[in-house]
Write a protein that holds these residues in place. Structure first.
Motif, PDB file in Angstrom:
ATOM      1  N   LYS A 175       5.227   3.845   8.011  1.00 51.80           N
ATOM      2  CA  LYS A 175       5.151   3.044   6.800  1.00 51.80           C
ATOM      3  C   LYS A 175       4.157   1.890   6.923  1.00 51.80           C
ATOM      4  O   LYS A 175       3.955   1.338   7.984  1.00 51.80           O
ATOM      5  N   GLY A 176       3.570   1.553   5.781  1.00 55.10           N
ATOM      6  CA  GLY A 176       2.805   0.332   5.705  1.00 55.10           C
ATOM      7  C   GLY A 176       1.322   0.438   6.013  1.00 55.10           C
ATOM      8  O   GLY A 176       0.570  -0.482   5.724  1.00 55.10           O
ATOM      9  N   ARG A 208      -0.017  10.288  -0.062  1.00 53.13           N
ATOM     10  CA  ARG A 208       1.250   9.816  -0.609  1.00 53.13           C
ATOM     11  C   ARG A 208       1.631  10.542  -1.897  1.00 53.13           C
ATOM     12  O   ARG A 208       0.776  11.100  -2.578  1.00 53.13           O
ATOM     13  N   ARG A 246       1.248   1.800  -5.736  1.00 56.27           N
ATOM     14  CA  ARG A 246       1.086   0.565  -4.975  1.00 56.27           C
ATOM     15  C   ARG A 246      -0.189   0.661  -4.147  1.00 56.27           C
ATOM     16  O   ARG A 246      -0.311   1.522  -3.286  1.00 56.27           O
ATOM     17  N   ASP A 272      10.565   7.779   8.253  1.00 56.39           N
ATOM     18  CA  ASP A 272       9.413   6.927   7.945  1.00 56.39           C
ATOM     19  C   ASP A 272       8.736   7.349   6.642  1.00 56.39           C
ATOM     20  O   ASP A 272       8.130   6.531   5.949  1.00 56.39           O
ATOM     21  N   ASP A 284      11.046   7.217   0.892  1.00 59.79           N
ATOM     22  CA  ASP A 284      10.920   5.981   0.122  1.00 59.79           C
ATOM     23  C   ASP A 284       9.585   5.281   0.338  1.00 59.79           C
ATOM     24  O   ASP A 284       9.435   4.104   0.020  1.00 59.79           O
ATOM     25  N   ASP A 285       8.619   5.998   0.896  1.00 59.87           N
ATOM     26  CA  ASP A 285       7.288   5.441   1.046  1.00 59.87           C
ATOM     27  C   ASP A 285       6.231   6.514   0.771  1.00 59.87           C
ATOM     28  O   ASP A 285       5.214   6.244   0.161  1.00 59.87           O
ATOM     29  N   TYR A 331       9.989  10.638  -1.972  1.00 56.60           N
ATOM     30  CA  TYR A 331      11.071   9.975  -2.695  1.00 56.60           C
ATOM     31  C   TYR A 331      12.112  11.025  -3.100  1.00 56.60           C
ATOM     32  O   TYR A 331      11.989  11.630  -4.177  1.00 56.60           O
TER      33      TYR A 331
END
Length: 379
Positions: free
Chosen positions: A20-21, A27, A41, A252, A255-256, A259
């Motif tokens: 994540k991140g 995605r 995002r 991991d 939700d990133d 979903y």
């Protein structure tokens, strides 16, 4: 190191797996259940920027999630509306394997979004409107229907996948008002076209993660460790990731990148196209089989039906083109009569012109070219 990892490689589109991140992975993006817009995002690629610019066009798109129980556990698929004849219900399209699970007679649930939809399907397979491929083949040799995978011209689709993996099903009309119908497009995709796959991802399982989240580096590390112990590792195509590591990677992603149980949009590119098969780079997860492949800027125009992922999360995925000769025949027989009986409130002039263009582009495959005139009258 035994085996040949290159057998599993495709140079067209790498999908890096990261935690994540970092923002460097392929995605999927959830659709807001209130506004209907795609929630993006920090768009990190041209595809994501294009989707962000067109996120408002996804308002009104509603898909259905179907679930069934098999000996190996719960499975799910995605269904998209193609017609809604008054007083009959809704006709949905999907991948054939989502419509004909082995144990459908035992248990079947249809969910509109994540809500249970009262359906004539409940426990009986009889009311399903499934394409009967027997009449589509019309005595032709089945081997003639096989198709080369664009990026692997030396390999043919397996025996069980020779016939197209698509079909249709009728349910009662769900509550919640009208929905956006999907209309096949006359446009034929080419390499590099921007597309999206829509669908509902199932929660990631250990078995899926062990296969799809492995990398070449993982295999090399395991081979070196086994060599020190004097053990021989299986060939890459038969090797699986350690379950604990696989589950950590799956968590991991949730939700990133993934979903579970939410409608998501996954942008990507066409990596190979023919009249029958579309190879694409959109990231897909279990449960997204049967999801519509659409043009990013006109998400109601159907380009292909997503049917399967390759054996690694980083590789390309495949779907059947709406220009596949058998899809055209199935559409004419199963969908057109119901679509022409659908209220004009759900079919804009633009949608009817799109439909006319599609039928005209495939008129040589139509059993009755008179349908072109019927559609033209409503354009």
């Amino acid at each position: 190191m035994e085996g040949n990892w290159d057998m599993l490689k495709q140079a067209a589109a790498e999908k890096p797996i990261v935690t994540k991140g970092t923002g460097t992975y392929k995605r999927t993006f959830p659709v807001d259940h209130i506004t209907g817009k795609v929630l993006i995002r920090c768009a990190a690629s041209d595809n994501e920027v294009l989707l962000e610019q067109n996120s408002g066009k996804y308002t009104g798109i509603k898909l259905m999630r179907g679930m069934w129980e098999e000996p190996t556990g719960h499975r799910s698929g995605t269904f998209f509306p193609v017609a809604a004849p008054a007083g009959v219900g809704v006709l949905w399209g999907s991948a054939g394997h989502c419509l004909m699970p082995a144990s459908v007679q035992q248990k079947w649930q249809c969910g509109y979004g994540t809500d249970v939809l009262p359906s004539s399907l409940s426990t009986r397979p009889v009311p399903r409107a499934i394409v009967d491929l027997g009449w589509l083949t019309a005595g032709r040799n089945v081997s003639e229907l096989a198709e080369h995978i664009p990026s692997q011209p030396s390999q043919r689709i397996g025996e069980a996948e020779v016939l197209p993996d698509f079909g249709f099903m009728v349910t009662k009309a769900p509550e919640g008002g009208q929905m956006q119908l999907f209309i096949p497009s006359a446009r034929k995709l080419v390499d590099g076209d921007a597309v999206c796959v829509l669908g509902f991802a199932h929660r990631l399982t250990a078995e899926w993660a062990k296969m799809f989240l492995r990398t070449e580096a993982d295999y090399e590390q395991a081979a070196n460790e086994n060599e020190l112990l004097g053990h021989q590792l299986p060939a890459p195509e038969d090797w699986r990731l350690d379950e604990n590591l696989a589950l950590r990677r799956a968590l991991d992603l949730e939700d990133d990148v993934c979903y579970p149980s939410r409608l998501v949009v996954s942008p990507g590119l066409v990596a190979g196209a023919s009249q029958r098969i579309i190879e694409h780079t959109c990231s897909t997860f279990p449960g997204m089989s049967g999801g519509p492949g659409v043009d990013v800027q006109t998400p109601w125009q159907l380009m292909f039906v997503h049917t399967r992922a390759d054996t690694d999360f980083r590789r390309n995925n495949y779907g059947y083109s709406v220009h596949h000769p058998l899809f055209v025949k199935a559409y004419e027989r199963e969908v057109l009569p119901r679509l022409l009986a659908t209220s004009s409130d759900m079919l804009s002039k633009e949608m009817m012109r799109c439909l006319h263009g599609y039928l005209d582009a495939n008129k040589d495959q139509l059993a009755d070219q008179g349908v072109l005139h019927q559609v033209e009258k409503r354009c």
